[in-house]
Scaffold this active site. Structure first.
Site, PDB file in Angstrom:
ATOM      1  N   THR A   2      22.188  -5.179  56.942  1.00 23.02           N
ATOM      2  CA  THR A   2      22.968  -4.629  55.588  1.00 23.02           C
ATOM      3  C   THR A   2      23.068  -3.235  55.532  1.00 23.02           C
ATOM      4  O   THR A   2      22.242  -2.597  56.529  1.00 23.02           O
ATOM      5  CB  THR A   2      22.045  -5.120  54.616  1.00 23.02           C
ATOM      6  OG1 THR A   2      22.675  -4.919  53.138  1.00 23.02           O
ATOM      7  CG2 THR A   2      20.873  -4.479  54.472  1.00 23.02           C
ATOM      8  N   THR A  15      25.599  -7.215  52.159  1.00 21.47           N
ATOM      9  CA  THR A  15      24.800  -7.930  53.262  1.00 21.47           C
ATOM     10  C   THR A  15      25.661  -9.047  54.016  1.00 21.47           C
ATOM     11  O   THR A  15      26.662  -9.573  53.747  1.00 21.47           O
ATOM     12  CB  THR A  15      23.676  -8.187  52.790  1.00 21.47           C
ATOM     13  OG1 THR A  15      23.026  -7.261  51.930  1.00 21.47           O
ATOM     14  CG2 THR A  15      22.347  -8.773  53.727  1.00 21.47           C
TER      15      THR A  15
HETATM   16  N1  GLY Z   1      19.304  -4.451  50.487  1.00 19.04           N
HETATM   17  C1  GLY Z   1      19.266  -5.640  49.982  1.00 19.04           C
HETATM   18  C2  GLY Z   1      17.908  -6.407  50.522  1.00 19.04           C
HETATM   19  O1  GLY Z   1      17.527  -5.544  51.639  1.00 19.04           O
HETATM   20  O2  GLY Z   1      17.260  -7.103  49.979  1.00 19.04           O
END
Ligand code: GLY
Length: 578
Positions: free
Chosen positions: A406, A388
């Site tokens: 992300t 992310t």
């Molecule tokens: N993919 C990690 C989150 O959205 O927290």
């Protein structure tokens, strides 16, 4: 660029100041950024401030502002540039959240991925058992991407400059390429076997015989440059219709995935009401469901408001015990209640109420870790990568964009759509495969987070804005790193509001994390004082020395309206302001 003091660390970095002259905590900070120049991570300005996780991305945002754009033009430039610069962390095959404060009003833009229409709650099970790899790698791991729709919408509604102009730096970066930096090299190396399975991924990120690109090699993403050109020219339709949409759907069909052109055309950006709380008179505004982040940041702060943590000392055993126990309790609630509020009822008001927090506080013994029987832990350890990305941009009028974006794990599903350069996300892993199933980050999922068609998987991403007691913006921040996002944002906020640390110290201080399952406090680096760790163990806590992976990107309004930007010195970020 207007800069203030950087004395201690600069003297360490440049003049080789002897480590014995430094106090224990100064030494830890110095070690943290050894070999790096603090100047890159910290900046001061009055007109605007940018804090991102990449030099090219910060420069892209600067380009938009220098051309006469506003912070929304800068955020658009940054979003597309970071998609190119950090293809392992984020990208147009993914999604995100954007907290916007504009002309005194705060809004939360949700462009999280959506489960395809053909998705169902058993899709990651076989004979009732979770098939973990199916939600992590390959076509079924991907939700319908939302990033292009969200960013283009933010730009359409608030930007000043043409989209084609603000996307120019990203297109050039993809077309001409850039040198692979250490964190990217590490991600490619870690994922090389998975990338090798998909032809287009292999062609872009690997060399002959599936050898990984290494630090210093040139990464060129020509197909991605062409896709970005289509978006620059046609806006949302450049991605969700025509060549790109057809290519995604074709590739999904060939590989056995579910995303169709109808899913893409039907993708919806949501403008949501942010979640709001207070900490000792400061308003804290953050991301509502489908993020768990904002709700639990406020819940944890509410619990902690009942203690005098400052008197205990930020990194004292008592403060760490109380703070991590509050985190532990919040994560047990996360598993129980959290999901996409368009599909299930999430009791945000209760979870963020002072009354509920007062009840939870009574569960905490001042000197002892919580008995496991109070919060039975279902299951635990899984690999937990960094992933992310986050950036924060603010102008001198107090307008703010704080955005976390992300593709989930490193290189998402590992699938690159042929001819487009788009690395598809593996965000479906953020759903619960079944009640009690764990995601990539070890977070437990409950019934509210089961897969449903067009539902959004639960997230921890927490773009956050803190206001001063006169209700003026004081600080905006966010970070990558899965479930640790919300605890890192919460701790940095606490460091500023409760412990009165300056922003640099607040960002670079030791951080710790408790997420109920596994039952441990994860710490550092830098680590806590060994004496403090011994005291915590005596209280019944387990300590795990393991990087939290957070890379806070924060901006604070200092005296006389000076904007202070800090990019976490734990990686390749860059702050810039004038
Ligand atoms: N993919 C990690 C989150 O959205 O927290």
């Amino acid at each position: 660029m207007f800069k203030l003091s950087t004395i201690l660390i600069l003297s360490f970095a440049f003049f080789g100041c002897s480590t014995k002259d430094l106090s224990e905590s100064e030494l830890r900070k110095a070690e943290l950024i050894e070999g790096k120049v603090r100047e890159q991570y910290e900046a001061y300005g009055k007109k605007y401030m940018i804090a991102t996780q990449g030099g090219a991305t910060t420069r892209a945002a600067k380009f938009a502002l220098d051309k006469g754009g506003n912070i929304f033009d800068a955020a658009t430039a940054a979003s597309f540039a970071i998609s190119v610069e950090r293809p392992h962390s984020t990208g147009i095959g993914g999604g995100g959240f954007m907290l916007i404060h504009n002309n005194g009003k705060t809004e939360a833009l949700d462009f999280r991925e959506m489960a395809p229409r053909m998705a169902n709650k058993n899709m990651f099970l076989e004979n009732g058992k979770q098939v973990k790899e199916r939600s992590l790698t390959g076509p079924l791991a991907s939700g319908t991407p939302g990033l292009v729709a969200g960013v283009v919408e933010a730009h359409r509604s608030r930007g000043k400059l043409p989209l084609e102009l603000v996307m120019q730096p990203a297109i050039e970066l993809a077309e001409k390429g850039f040198k692979v930096y250490p964190a990217l090299a590490k991600a490619i190396d870690t994922k090389k076997d998975k990338l090798c399975k998909f032809k287009a991924s292999k062609e872009i990120f690997l060399k002959e015989d599936c050898k990984p690109l290494e630090a210093g090699d040139l990464l060129v993403q020509k197909d991605l440059a062409n896709t970005l050109r289509l978006v620059a020219k046609k806006g949302r339709d450049g991605f969700y219709k025509g060549f790109v949409a057809k290519s995604i759907a074709k590739n999904q069909k060939e590989l056995g995935g579910l995303i169709t052109t109808k899913d893409l055309a039907g993708y919806k950006v949501k403008n949501r009401k942010p979640v709001v709380g207070t900490y000792k008179g400061h308003k804290v505004v953050s991301m509502p469901p489908p993020s768990s982040g904002g709700t639990h940041i406020i819940q944890i702060l509410n619990i902690l408001e009942g203690y005098d943590l400052k008197a205990m000392g930020a990194q004292s055993a008592k403060a760490v015990h109380l703070t991590s126990t509050a985190m532990q309790i919040a994560f047990a609630d996360r598993a129980k209640y959290m999901g996409d509020s368009d599909f299930v009822t999430v009791p945000v008001e209760k979870l963020t109420s002072k009354k509920y927090a007062a009840g939870l506080r009574k569960l905490i013994d001042n000197n002892k870790a919580v008995e496991s029987s109070k919060f039975p832990v279902p299951f635990h350890r899984v690999p937990e990568p960094d992933h992310t990305t986050h950036f924060t941009i603010m102008d001198g009028e107090g307008n703010i964009v704080s955005s976390t974006q992300t593709i989930n794990g490193w290189f998402g599903s590992a699938v690159t759509v042929p001819g487009t350069g788009i690395v598809m996300n593996n965000e479906m892993d953020d759903f619960a495969s079944h009640v009690g199933g764990v995601n990539l980050f070890g977070a437990v999922g409950g019934a509210n987070n089961l897969v449903s068609p067009r539902k959004r998987p639960l997230s921890s991403m927490s773009p956050t804005i803190v206001f001063d007691k006169q209700d003026k913006p004081l600080m905006a921040l966010g970070t990558p790193s899965g479930t640790r996002i919300l605890t890192c944002v919460m701790q940095t906020t606490l460091n500023v509001l409760e412990h009165e640390m300056n922003l640099w110290d607040a960002v670079s201080a030791t951080r710790y994390h408790h997420q109920w399952s596994p039952e441990e406090i994860r710490v550092g680096p830098p680590y806590l004082d060994p004496k403090v760790e011994s005291e915590l163990k005596a209280m019944g806590h387990k300590i795990n020395h393991k990087s939290l992976g957070c890379k806070i990107q924060a901006i604070k309004v200092e005296k006389d309206g000076v904007l202070h930007g800090v990019s976490d010195p734990r990686e390749e970020g860059m702050s810039y302001g004038i």
